[in-house]
Design a protein around this motif. Structure first.
Motif, PDB file in Angstrom:
ATOM      1  N   GLY A 110       3.003 -12.681   0.254  1.00  0.00           N
ATOM      2  CA  GLY A 110       2.909 -11.381  -0.393  1.00  0.00           C
ATOM      3  C   GLY A 110       3.189 -11.519  -1.872  1.00  0.00           C
ATOM      4  O   GLY A 110       3.734 -12.532  -2.320  1.00  0.00           O
TER       5      GLY A 110
ATOM      6  N   LEU B 139       2.773  -3.489  -5.140  1.00  0.00           N
ATOM      7  CA  LEU B 139       2.752  -4.513  -4.094  1.00  0.00           C
ATOM      8  C   LEU B 139       1.277  -4.740  -3.747  1.00  0.00           C
ATOM      9  O   LEU B 139       0.634  -3.886  -3.148  1.00  0.00           O
ATOM     10  CB  LEU B 139       3.553  -4.030  -2.877  1.00  0.00           C
TER      11      LEU B 139
ATOM     12  N   LEU C 196      -0.005  -8.386   1.179  1.00  0.00           N
ATOM     13  CA  LEU C 196       0.994  -8.697   2.201  1.00  0.00           C
ATOM     14  C   LEU C 196       0.212  -9.042   3.464  1.00  0.00           C
ATOM     15  O   LEU C 196      -0.395  -8.160   4.073  1.00  0.00           O
ATOM     16  CB  LEU C 196       1.933  -7.519   2.458  1.00  0.00           C
TER      17      LEU C 196
ATOM     18  N   ALA D 253       6.571 -10.082   8.043  1.00  0.00           N
ATOM     19  CA  ALA D 253       6.183  -9.114   7.009  1.00  0.00           C
ATOM     20  C   ALA D 253       7.414  -8.391   6.468  1.00  0.00           C
ATOM     21  O   ALA D 253       7.517  -8.143   5.262  1.00  0.00           O
ATOM     22  CB  ALA D 253       5.167  -8.123   7.554  1.00  0.00           C
ATOM     23  N   THR D 254       8.353  -8.074   7.346  1.00  0.00           N
ATOM     24  CA  THR D 254       9.587  -7.409   6.917  1.00  0.00           C
ATOM     25  C   THR D 254      10.362  -8.296   5.953  1.00  0.00           C
ATOM     26  O   THR D 254      10.820  -7.832   4.901  1.00  0.00           O
ATOM     27  CB  THR D 254      10.453  -7.056   8.149  1.00  0.00           C
TER      28      THR D 254
ATOM     29  N   CYS E 265       8.489  -8.505   2.627  1.00  0.00           N
ATOM     30  CA  CYS E 265       8.600  -7.217   1.929  1.00  0.00           C
ATOM     31  C   CYS E 265      10.009  -7.036   1.350  1.00  0.00           C
ATOM     32  O   CYS E 265      10.151  -6.570   0.216  1.00  0.00           O
ATOM     33  CB  CYS E 265       8.259  -6.084   2.889  1.00  0.00           C
TER      34      CYS E 265
ATOM     35  N   GLU F 232      10.398  -6.353  -2.566  1.00  0.00           N
ATOM     36  CA  GLU F 232      10.989  -5.094  -3.019  1.00  0.00           C
ATOM     37  C   GLU F 232      12.254  -5.323  -3.840  1.00  0.00           C
ATOM     38  O   GLU F 232      12.538  -4.569  -4.769  1.00  0.00           O
ATOM     39  CB  GLU F 232      11.298  -4.188  -1.830  1.00  0.00           C
TER      40      GLU F 232
ATOM     41  N   THR G 198       1.730   0.689  -3.068  1.00  0.00           N
ATOM     42  CA  THR G 198       0.806  -0.240  -2.435  1.00  0.00           C
ATOM     43  C   THR G 198      -0.418   0.533  -1.974  1.00  0.00           C
ATOM     44  O   THR G 198      -0.364   1.758  -1.832  1.00  0.00           O
ATOM     45  CB  THR G 198       1.461  -1.000  -1.257  1.00  0.00           C
TER      46      THR G 198
ATOM     47  N   PHE H  69       4.295   0.184   6.690  1.00  0.00           N
ATOM     48  CA  PHE H  69       4.880   0.706   5.459  1.00  0.00           C
ATOM     49  C   PHE H  69       5.607   2.028   5.696  1.00  0.00           C
ATOM     50  O   PHE H  69       6.670   2.265   5.101  1.00  0.00           O
ATOM     51  CB  PHE H  69       3.819   0.826   4.367  1.00  0.00           C
TER      52      PHE H  69
ATOM     53  N   ARG I 109       9.031   1.562   6.735  1.00  0.00           N
ATOM     54  CA  ARG I 109       9.873   1.078   5.641  1.00  0.00           C
ATOM     55  C   ARG I 109      10.204   2.187   4.647  1.00  0.00           C
ATOM     56  O   ARG I 109      10.825   1.928   3.618  1.00  0.00           O
ATOM     57  CB  ARG I 109       9.204  -0.080   4.907  1.00  0.00           C
TER      58      ARG I 109
END
Length: 149
Positions: free
Chosen positions: A70, A78, A81, A93-94, A97, A101, A110, A120, A123
């Motif tokens: 990412g 962003l 990803l 991915a978490t 991210c 972030e 994004t 997303f 999140r």
């Protein structure tokens, strides 16, 4: 699994991961024509490398192979990803991210695919606009999403 900063030597692997992920993971939400326009398989490695080097870019490594990547720019956009199709739902991915972030103080924006939107939203991102992105003359739906700080 660990995350490290992008290296130019990663570029070809990332473009292959991008192509394969788009054509498998996103296939449930987009037509073959849309997938082919989004990820053509014909990439300019120099352009990708330059973009990834200009942004804060990270890769996730598991058992010595790249399983995700990412990037985010200094304004909080962003950009990409992607997680390998065979490594979905494992927190990759978490983790990517989280790292991206933490690199910026601004609100994060994004353009999330239909497929990525639920990720997303979980999140804390809010969809502010649905839009049609044009790739190779083909329209693809995505969502402008913002995470306020």
């Amino acid at each position: 699994m660990f995350i490290r900063e992008y290296q130019s030597s990663d570029c070809r692997q990332l473009t292959e991961l991008f192509y394969n992920t788009v054509h498998t993971v996103n296939a449930k939400d987009y037509t073959k024509e849309q997938l082919d326009a989004w990820a053509t398989g014909q990439v300019d490695l120099e352009t990708w490398n330059q973009s990834l080097r200009e942004h804060f870019s990270v890769v996730a490594i598991d058992d010595g192979i790249i399983v995700g990547f990412g990037d985010i720019d200094e304004t909080g956009y962003l950009d990409r990803l992607f997680v390998h199709a065979g490594h979905q739902q494992k927190g990759i991915a978490t983790a990517i991210c989280d790292r991206l972030e933490s690199a910026v103080q601004e609100n994060i924006v994004t353009h999330a695919s239909i497929t990525a939107r639920p990720f997303f939203e979980k999140r804390g991102y809010k969809a502010v606009k649905e839009q049609q992105a044009e790739k190779q003359g083909i329209l693809l739906t995505n969502f402008v999403m913002i995470k306020e700080r």
